[in-house]
Design a protein around this motif. Structure first.
Motif, PDB file in Angstrom:
ATOM      1  N   ALA A 168       0.829  -1.210   0.000  1.00 38.86           N
ATOM      2  CA  ALA A 168       0.000   0.000   0.000  1.00 38.86           C
ATOM      3  C   ALA A 168       0.861   1.256   0.000  1.00 38.86           C
ATOM      4  O   ALA A 168       0.553   2.232  -0.705  1.00 38.86           O
ATOM      5  N   GLU A 169       1.944   1.257   0.772  1.00 39.55           N
ATOM      6  CA  GLU A 169       2.852   2.413   0.800  1.00 39.55           C
ATOM      7  C   GLU A 169       3.526   2.610  -0.560  1.00 39.55           C
ATOM      8  O   GLU A 169       3.690   3.735  -1.024  1.00 39.55           O
ATOM      9  N   ILE A 170       3.893   1.499  -1.197  1.00 38.44           N
ATOM     10  CA  ILE A 170       4.535   1.580  -2.508  1.00 38.44           C
ATOM     11  C   ILE A 170       3.566   2.136  -3.541  1.00 38.44           C
ATOM     12  O   ILE A 170       3.913   3.022  -4.324  1.00 38.44           O
ATOM     13  N   GLU A 171       2.337   1.646  -3.543  1.00 38.49           N
ATOM     14  CA  GLU A 171       1.341   2.131  -4.505  1.00 38.49           C
ATOM     15  C   GLU A 171       0.995   3.594  -4.278  1.00 38.49           C
ATOM     16  O   GLU A 171       0.701   4.325  -5.223  1.00 38.49           O
ATOM     17  N   ALA A 172       1.031   4.044  -3.028  1.00 37.01           N
ATOM     18  CA  ALA A 172       0.702   5.436  -2.709  1.00 37.01           C
ATOM     19  C   ALA A 172       1.873   6.385  -2.962  1.00 37.01           C
ATOM     20  O   ALA A 172       1.679   7.602  -3.027  1.00 37.01           O
ATOM     21  N   ALA A 173       3.070   5.843  -3.124  1.00 36.99           N
ATOM     22  CA  ALA A 173       4.260   6.671  -3.317  1.00 36.99           C
ATOM     23  C   ALA A 173       4.211   7.371  -4.676  1.00 36.99           C
ATOM     24  O   ALA A 173       3.697   6.835  -5.651  1.00 36.99           O
ATOM     25  N   THR A 174       4.779   8.560  -4.726  1.00 41.23           N
ATOM     26  CA  THR A 174       4.874   9.300  -5.978  1.00 41.23           C
ATOM     27  C   THR A 174       5.914   8.638  -6.863  1.00 41.23           C
ATOM     28  O   THR A 174       6.984   8.261  -6.397  1.00 41.23           O
ATOM     29  N   LEU A 175       5.591   8.514  -8.138  1.00 40.47           N
ATOM     30  CA  LEU A 175       6.527   7.952  -9.107  1.00 40.47           C
ATOM     31  C   LEU A 175       7.281   9.117  -9.749  1.00 40.47           C
ATOM     32  O   LEU A 175       6.727   9.868 -10.549  1.00 40.47           O
TER      33      LEU A 175
END
Length: 141
Positions: A33-40
């Motif tokens: 979830a943290e990875i998906e929410a992180a800005t790319l």
């Protein structure tokens, strides 16, 4: 008396080593979830910095590592550039290119020039997916 001093010094060394343990990578894993929410931070997205330092969180890094192959890239760099577009810092994060080419790739990355930014004195940080098709094999037909 000498033995007590040696014991105390040994205890101080042990305590110091235990205090350094978290710096050696004993961190909490990043959740999906943290990875998906992180800005790319792939171009044209970038993080603005006041100094040329590595600044991405573990989640942002994992997100970039998940996404770069989907763009057809085989290599992922991390850049910090100045307002003139010159590379201040660069590093090869991941690649599938043979190690014999890594130094050449890093030299290429440091020589890149990006567009200027009107905000003088600030730096831009981003991940840069790239494709290197380095192949030293030749087959006679």
């Amino acid at each position: 008396m000498q033995r007590a001093i040696e014991r105390r010094n040994g205890l101080l060394v042990l305590v110091s080593l235990l205090a350094l343990l978290p710096a050696w990578g004993c961190t909490t894993p990043v959740s999906d979830a943290e990875i998906e929410a992180a800005t790319l931070y792939f171009p044209p997205s970038f993080k603005v910095l006041t100094e040329p330092s590595w600044s991405f969180t573990a989640a942002e890094r994992q997100r970039a590592l998940r996404e770069y192959k989907q763009q057809g890239a085989d290599t992922l760099f991390e850049f910090v550039i100045d307002s003139e577009g010159r590379v201040e810092r660069s590093r090869l994060v991941r690649t599938h290119v043979e190690p014999v080419y890594h130094e050449q790739m890093e030299v290429h990355a440091r020589a890149m020039v990006f567009s200027k930014d009107d905000r003088a004195g600030l730096y831009r940080a981003f991940y840069f997916p790239a494709s290197y098709r380095m192949n030293n094999r030749f087959e006679w037909q």
